[in-house]
Every structure is written in structure tokens, then in C-alpha cells.
Design a protein around this motif. Structure first.
Motif, short mmCIF file in Angstrom:
data_model
loop_
_atom_site.label_atom_id
_atom_site.label_comp_id
_atom_site.label_asym_id
_atom_site.label_seq_id
_atom_site.Cartn_x
_atom_site.Cartn_y
_atom_site.Cartn_z
N GLY A 14 4.82 33.16 89.15
CA GLY A 14 3.86 32.20 88.59
C GLY A 14 2.73 32.94 87.92
N PRO A 15 2.11 32.30 86.89
CA PRO A 15 1.07 32.97 86.11
C PRO A 15 -0.13 33.33 86.98
N GLY A 16 -0.74 34.47 86.65
CA GLY A 16 -1.92 34.89 87.37
C GLY A 16 -1.62 35.60 88.68
N ARG A 17 -0.36 35.59 89.11
CA ARG A 17 -0.01 36.32 90.33
C ARG A 17 0.63 37.65 89.95
N PRO A 18 0.38 38.69 90.73
CA PRO A 18 1.00 39.97 90.39
C PRO A 18 2.53 39.89 90.52
N ALA A 19 3.23 40.48 89.57
CA ALA A 19 4.69 40.56 89.67
C ALA A 19 5.01 41.62 90.72
N ARG A 20 5.83 41.27 91.71
CA ARG A 20 6.06 42.18 92.84
C ARG A 20 7.53 42.57 92.94
N CYS A 44 7.71 44.82 77.28
CA CYS A 44 7.44 44.19 75.98
C CYS A 44 6.37 43.12 76.16
N HIS A 45 5.65 42.83 75.08
CA HIS A 45 4.62 41.80 75.18
C HIS A 45 5.20 40.43 75.52
N SER A 46 6.49 40.23 75.26
CA SER A 46 7.11 38.95 75.60
C SER A 46 7.26 38.79 77.12
N ASP A 47 7.20 39.87 77.89
CA ASP A 47 7.09 39.77 79.35
C ASP A 47 5.66 39.39 79.72
N LEU A 48 4.71 40.05 79.04
CA LEU A 48 3.30 39.81 79.35
C LEU A 48 2.89 38.37 79.03
N HIS A 49 3.42 37.79 77.95
CA HIS A 49 3.12 36.39 77.63
C HIS A 49 3.46 35.50 78.83
N ILE A 333 7.82 55.95 72.76
CA ILE A 333 7.71 56.08 74.23
C ILE A 333 6.39 56.75 74.58
N THR A 334 5.46 55.95 75.10
CA THR A 334 4.15 56.46 75.48
C THR A 334 4.21 57.09 76.87
N GLU A 335 4.98 56.47 77.76
CA GLU A 335 5.00 56.93 79.15
C GLU A 335 6.28 56.44 79.82
N ARG A 336 6.86 57.30 80.65
CA ARG A 336 7.99 56.90 81.49
C ARG A 336 7.42 56.54 82.86
N ILE A 337 7.80 55.37 83.38
CA ILE A 337 7.20 54.90 84.63
C ILE A 337 8.28 54.48 85.63
N GLY A 338 7.87 54.23 86.86
CA GLY A 338 8.78 53.70 87.88
C GLY A 338 8.61 52.19 87.96
N LEU A 339 9.55 51.54 88.65
CA LEU A 339 9.53 50.09 88.78
C LEU A 339 8.21 49.60 89.41
N ASP A 340 7.60 50.44 90.25
CA ASP A 340 6.37 50.04 90.93
C ASP A 340 5.13 50.15 90.03
N GLN A 341 5.32 50.55 88.77
CA GLN A 341 4.16 50.69 87.88
C GLN A 341 4.13 49.63 86.77
N ASP A 343 2.96 46.60 86.78
CA ASP A 343 1.65 45.95 86.65
C ASP A 343 0.67 46.81 85.86
N ASP A 344 0.71 48.12 86.09
CA ASP A 344 -0.17 49.03 85.33
C ASP A 344 0.20 48.99 83.85
N ALA A 345 1.51 48.89 83.58
CA ALA A 345 1.96 48.84 82.18
C ALA A 345 1.45 47.56 81.52
N PHE A 346 1.46 46.45 82.25
CA PHE A 346 0.93 45.19 81.69
C PHE A 346 -0.56 45.35 81.39
N GLU A 347 -1.27 45.97 82.31
CA GLU A 347 -2.71 46.14 82.14
C GLU A 347 -3.00 46.99 80.89
N ALA A 348 -2.23 48.06 80.72
CA ALA A 348 -2.40 48.92 79.53
C ALA A 348 -2.11 48.13 78.26
N MET A 349 -1.09 47.28 78.32
CA MET A 349 -0.73 46.49 77.13
C MET A 349 -1.83 45.49 76.78
N ARG A 350 -2.47 44.92 77.81
CA ARG A 350 -3.60 44.00 77.54
C ARG A 350 -4.72 44.73 76.79
#
Ligand SMILES: NC(=O)c1ccc[n+]([C@@H]2O[C@H](COP(=O)([O-])OP(=O)(O)OC[C@H]3O[C@@H](n4cnc5c(N)ncnc54)[C@H](O)[C@@H]3O)[C@@H](O)[C@H]2O)c1
Ligand SMILES: [Zn+2]
Ligand SMILES: [Zn+2]
Length: 361
Positions: A14-20, A44-49, A333-341, A343-350
Motif C-alpha cells: 500500500g502507498p506510503g508504507r515501506p516495501a518489505r 524504474c520510476h514506474s515502480d516508484l509511481h 548502471i549507477t550502483e549494484r545493490i542487494g534486495l534489501d536496498q 527502499d534506498d534506491a527509491f529514495e535516491a530516485m526521488r
């Protein structure tokens, strides 16, 4: 014997909740389905939307729609894929029967296989350990370690393609390059302006450069993005507040999804030129233009969904162009990340920071 598999995925709740990350259970593939082990997935930004509540999607869905994977097993009737094949996952799996598919426009398929996010009970392969069905974003849910996808969503590419690059071909690259080639039909010598230089816009720059467009102008609010655009093939770069210097282009591509830059794109296009809209706004937003002037100046506005691409044709072709050194996709490719990151990727995209962050499994 094919059995249930324990797996994990990043679930939108749901929107506004962290994806876990959740522990999940996957059923084996059935007829015309393929079980894959994810190799890499781009954010992708289409996930962030979706996460930001700008696009309405059901809660309880594994996010991610840009990814590459290895085939683990195939269901009955799948003869052209085998375990170990590297595939790029397509976020529309065309049915090949509807009018759009018959017109060779799979991106407009009316009844795509497996892309309802929330599938009918008999089609659900992914569950919580409690048995509760879990949805799969765009039928592929690439933020999951394993998925069962429609056969037509798994497109084999040259196995030498690095999995991170293959992942980006699944959305940003095909969307950006396809918008230039397939939707806009840019030809050598035409001038192109690209507004917004995320994974999609930078790919559009590369597509324009490969097409021989000249000059190519790149516009963004971030000067770091302008530097990437130069590496991608832009001849000229402008910060957003200097955009009026780009007036008079044959083609303008909007790759953000803001009403303000959609309207700007229409202004920057020359009379007789074409505007290609790639970025997607929050649902329900409307842009406006001066009808008299648009008609008098004979401008054309086109929407570009999935780069008007045919995945089975375009994915392998783009992978080959990359392997032959004709598309500098590595710079996405700016950064390679793990599945647990994620949320950080979304924050960077914002913040507009970086081109693509890619989960490597
Ligand atoms: N049409 C399709 O099939 C399709 C496919 C994939 C993505 N998309 C959409 O394309 C858009 C771009 O996706 P992305 O993943 O590249 O996004 P992104 O967030 O990575 O990139 C957006 C870029 O726009 C820049 N920007 C923001 N505001 C700006 C402004 N006012 N002026 C100039 N630049 C500005 C940011 O700095 C950033 O570089 C999104 O809306 C996404 O949903 C559409
Ligand atoms: Zn995407
Ligand atoms: Zn169809």
C-alpha cells in the motif's frame, strides 16, 4: 517431480508504507509458463509511481518490472526455452490473439498473459506461507528471487549479455531506444531534444545517437545527469531553466512524466515536428496546449508505450548491439545493490540521484 519452492520478494503493501522483503512460496509452472531464477533487476520510476501512490495498484504485490533471469524449469508446451537460458523479462506478455497483437502492436495487447498484477485464483503461483495469494507486478515481479511467468514474457538473448545490462533492456533501454526508433521514427540528421535523463531518457539519447540524429540536446535539472548524457551521445546539454535555448527541434521526447515538461516539449518542437511522450504522470493529470497554434503549426503528439517495441524482436537486437559496442549501456548502471536496498534506491530516485540502481541476485 516439480515442487513448491521457498523464495523471497519485495512486497508492496500500500502507498506510503515501506516495501518489505517477505518469505514466499512459489508453485511450479503450468502449461505455457516458465519458472525463472532472477539474475538482476533495475529500479524504474514506474515502480516508484506505485510506491508513492501516484498509480493505483493492489497491495500485496511483488514489485519490479525490469529484469533478467535464468530459466529454471518450463511448463508443458514450452519448447523453445530450456533450463539455463538467459532471458529478458517483458512487462507485457502479448496474447497474440487480440486485434492489437494481430496488428503487430504487442504493447497495446488487450488481454496480456499474466499481467493483471493480481491474477485469477487458478493462475496464482506465488503465496505467503499462510497460503494467501501474492500478486506479481506486470506479471513478472522482478524484485522476487524466483517467479513463474508467461512463456511469452521470457525472451531469450545472447548468453554473453551481462545480466545487469539484460535487466535494463527489459524496460528503460527498450522504452527509450524504442521511443526514438519505433514511435518517433527519428532519422539521421534530424534534431532531437530529450527532457529528463533517468534510465529512460539516457537510453533515448543513445537511440538518437545510434540513429545519427544531429544535434541531440539533453535537458535535466541535475548537472550530473548532463554529464552522463554527453557520454551517451548528446551534443549539447542544458539545465532545465535554460530549456528555451532548445526551441525549434524536429523531435522532442519527454521522459519524466510532469505536466510542466509535457507542455514544454510542445513549445520546443518546431512547426511540423513531433512530440513523443514517454514519461508518465500520476494517473488522472491533464496537460494543456494552445489548440490554434498546434494545428496551425502542424505539430504531432504521440504517446509511446514500451517504446512501441516488439520484445521478441527488439530485446535480442538491442543485446547484440550492446555486445558489438554500438550502445554504451554500461553508463546507465549507477550502483549494484542487494534486495534489501530497494527502499534506498527509491529514495535516491526521488532526489533525481543516479541513472539506474540494479539489484544483483
Ligand atoms: N512509456 C513507457 O512505456 C514507460 C516505460 C518506463 C518508464 N516510463 C516512465 O518514464 C518516466 C521516467 O522514468 P525513469 O525511470 O527514467 O525516471 P527517473 O526518475 O530515473 O528520471 C527522471 C529524470 O527527470 C529529471 N527531472 C525531474 N524533474 C525535472 C524537470 N522539471 N526538468 C528536467 N528534468 C527533470 C530527474 O533529474 C531525472 O534525471 C517515468 O514517468 C516512468 O514511469 C514510461
Ligand atoms: Zn519501467
Ligand atoms: Zn493481445
Amino acid at each position: 517431480m516439480k515442487e513448491q519452492l521457498n523464495t523471497r520478494g519485495v512486497v508492496f503493501d500500500g502507498p506510503g508504507r515501506p516495501a518489505r522483503i517477505e518469505e514466499l512460496v512459489l508453485d511450479p509452472p503450468q502449461r505455457d509458463e516458465v519458472q525463472v531464477r532472477m539474475a538482476a533487476a533495475g529500479v524504474c520510476h514506474s515502480d516508484l509511481h506505485v510506491v508513492d501512490g501516484e498509480w493505483e495498484r493492489p497491495a500485496g504485490v511483488v514489485l519490479g518490472h525490469e529484469g533478467s533471469a535464468w530459466v529454471e524449469s518450463v511448463g508443458e508446451g514450452v519448447e523453445d526455452l530450456a533450463p539455463g537460458d538467459l532471458v529478458v523479462l517483458a512487462w507485457t506478455a502479448p496474447c497474440s490473439r487480440c486485434n492489437a497483437c494481430e496488428r503487430q502492436q504487442p504493447w497495446l495487447c488487450a488481454t496480456p498473459d499474466g499481467s493483471g498484477h493480481r491474477l485469477a485464483p487458478e493462475l496464482v503461483r506465488l503465496r505467503r506461507p499462510s497460503g494467501e495469494p501474492i500478486g506479481v507486478y506486470s506479471g513478472i515481479g522482478t524484485f522476487g528471487e524466483h517467479q513463474v511467468v508467461a512463456r511469452s514474457a521470457a525472451i531469450k538473448v545472447d548468453p554473453r549479455t551481462p545480466p545487469e545490462i539484460a535487466a535494463l533492456i527489459g524496460c528503460a533501454v527498450t522504452t527509450g531506444i524504442g521511443a526514438v526508433r519505433n514511435t518517433a521514427g527519428v532519422r539521421a540528421g534530424e534534431s532531437v531534444v530529450v527532457i529528463g535523463l533517468g534510465g529512460v531518457g539516457l537510453s533515448a539519447i543513445m537511440g538518437a545517437a545510434a540513429a545519427g540524429a544531429n544535434p541531440i540536446t539533453a535537458i535535466d535539472t541535475s548537472s550530473a545527469k548532463l554529464e552522463l548524457a554527453r557520454q551517451a551521445g548528446a551534443h549539447r546539454t542544458l539545465l532545465a531553466d535554460e530549456a528555451d535555448q532548445a526551441t525549434g527541434a524536429d523531435h522532442v521526447l519527454e521522459c519524466i512524466g510532469l505536466v510542466q515538461t509535457v507542455e514544454l516539449a510542445i513549445e520546443l518542437t518546431r512547426p511540423g515536428g513531433a512530440i513523443t511522450l514517454v514519461g508518465m504522470t500520476p494517473q488522472g493529470q491533464r496537460a494543456s496546449f494552445d489548440v490554434y497554434r498546434l494545428v496551425e503549426e502542424g505539430k504531432q503528439i504521440r504517446g509511446s508505450n514500451y517504446g512501441s517495441a516488439v520484445p521478441a524482436r527488439d530485446f535480442p537486437m538491442i543485446a547484440t548491439e550492446y555486445l558489438e559496442g554500438r550502445l554504451p549501456l554500461d553508463l546507465l548502471i549507477t550502483e549494484r545493490i542487494g534486495l534489501d536496498q530497494v527502499d534506498d534506491a527509491f529514495e535516491a530516485m526521488r532526489r533525481g540521484d543516479g541513472a539506474r540502481r540494479v539489484i544483483v541476485y
